[in-house]
Design a protein around this motif. Structure first.
Motif, mmCIF file in Angstrom:
data_model
loop_
_atom_site.group_PDB
_atom_site.id
_atom_site.type_symbol
_atom_site.label_atom_id
_atom_site.label_comp_id
_atom_site.label_asym_id
_atom_site.label_seq_id
_atom_site.Cartn_x
_atom_site.Cartn_y
_atom_site.Cartn_z
ATOM 1 N N GLU A 1 0.822 -1.218 0.000
ATOM 2 C CA GLU A 1 0.000 0.000 0.000
ATOM 3 C C GLU A 1 0.853 1.264 0.000
ATOM 4 O OE1 GLU A 1 -2.232 -3.267 2.125
ATOM 5 O OE2 GLU A 1 -0.230 -2.424 2.310
ATOM 6 N N VAL B 1 -1.695 4.136 -0.995
ATOM 7 C CA VAL B 1 -2.794 4.003 -1.946
ATOM 8 C C VAL B 1 -3.636 2.793 -1.553
ATOM 9 C CG1 VAL B 1 -3.424 3.601 -4.351
ATOM 10 C CG2 VAL B 1 -1.480 5.075 -3.802
ATOM 11 N N VAL B 2 -4.896 3.056 -1.272
ATOM 12 C CA VAL B 2 -5.873 2.025 -0.939
ATOM 13 C C VAL B 2 -7.182 2.361 -1.664
ATOM 14 C CG1 VAL B 2 -4.888 1.370 1.291
ATOM 15 C CG2 VAL B 2 -6.495 3.259 1.174
ATOM 16 N N PRO B 3 -8.052 1.380 -1.855
ATOM 17 C CA PRO B 3 -9.272 1.653 -2.622
ATOM 18 C C PRO B 3 -10.308 2.520 -1.924
ATOM 19 C CG PRO B 3 -9.163 -0.667 -2.007
ATOM 20 C CD PRO B 3 -7.883 -0.030 -1.584
ATOM 21 N N ASP B 4 -10.323 2.511 -0.589
ATOM 22 C CA ASP B 4 -11.344 3.285 0.115
ATOM 23 C C ASP B 4 -10.947 3.470 1.579
ATOM 24 O OD1 ASP B 4 -11.999 0.835 1.430
ATOM 25 O OD2 ASP B 4 -13.441 0.355 -0.143
ATOM 26 N N GLU C 1 -12.285 2.317 4.318
ATOM 27 C CA GLU C 1 -12.291 1.091 5.118
ATOM 28 C C GLU C 1 -10.963 0.354 4.980
ATOM 29 O OE1 GLU C 1 -13.043 -1.961 7.672
ATOM 30 O OE2 GLU C 1 -13.972 0.005 7.536
ATOM 31 N N HIS C 2 -10.437 0.280 3.767
ATOM 32 C CA HIS C 2 -9.132 -0.358 3.576
ATOM 33 C C HIS C 2 -8.027 0.447 4.266
ATOM 34 C CE1 HIS C 2 -11.182 -2.715 0.457
ATOM 35 N NE2 HIS C 2 -10.207 -3.585 0.657
ATOM 36 N N TYR C 3 -8.137 1.759 4.240
ATOM 37 C CA TYR C 3 -7.151 2.583 4.936
ATOM 38 C C TYR C 3 -7.205 2.328 6.438
ATOM 39 C CZ TYR C 3 -4.519 6.452 6.776
ATOM 40 O OH TYR C 3 -3.606 7.207 7.476
#
Length: 71
Positions: free
Chosen positions: A3, A21-24, A26-28
């Motif tokens: 990430e 870099v994460v998709p959203d 929640e992933h962060y």
């Protein structure tokens, strides 16, 4: 950590600047809690989230560093 796409030692109030870099969000959150904050060296995290990318990936203006011919 895949990430993390950039990792910088900086001056000022913080010691390091990470580009993640994460998709959203929640992933962060998951990345933050399960990976970053688990590192013994990490005591505090301050997050800044880009709302919109206005310019990215431009070449660096490094022409002033090119070797100049000496007379």
């Amino acid at each position: 950590m895949p990430e993390v796409v950039g990792f910088h030692l900086v001056s000022g109030e913080v010691d390091y600047f990470l580009e993640v870099v994460v998709p959203d969000l929640e992933h962060y959150r998951q990345f933050l809690i399960t990976q970053l904050l688990e590192l013994p060296i990490v005591r505090e995290v301050r997050s800044n989230i880009a709302i919109q990318t206005l310019k990215a990936g431009a070449p660096l203006p490094l022409t002033h560093l090119e070797a100049r011919e000496r007379p």
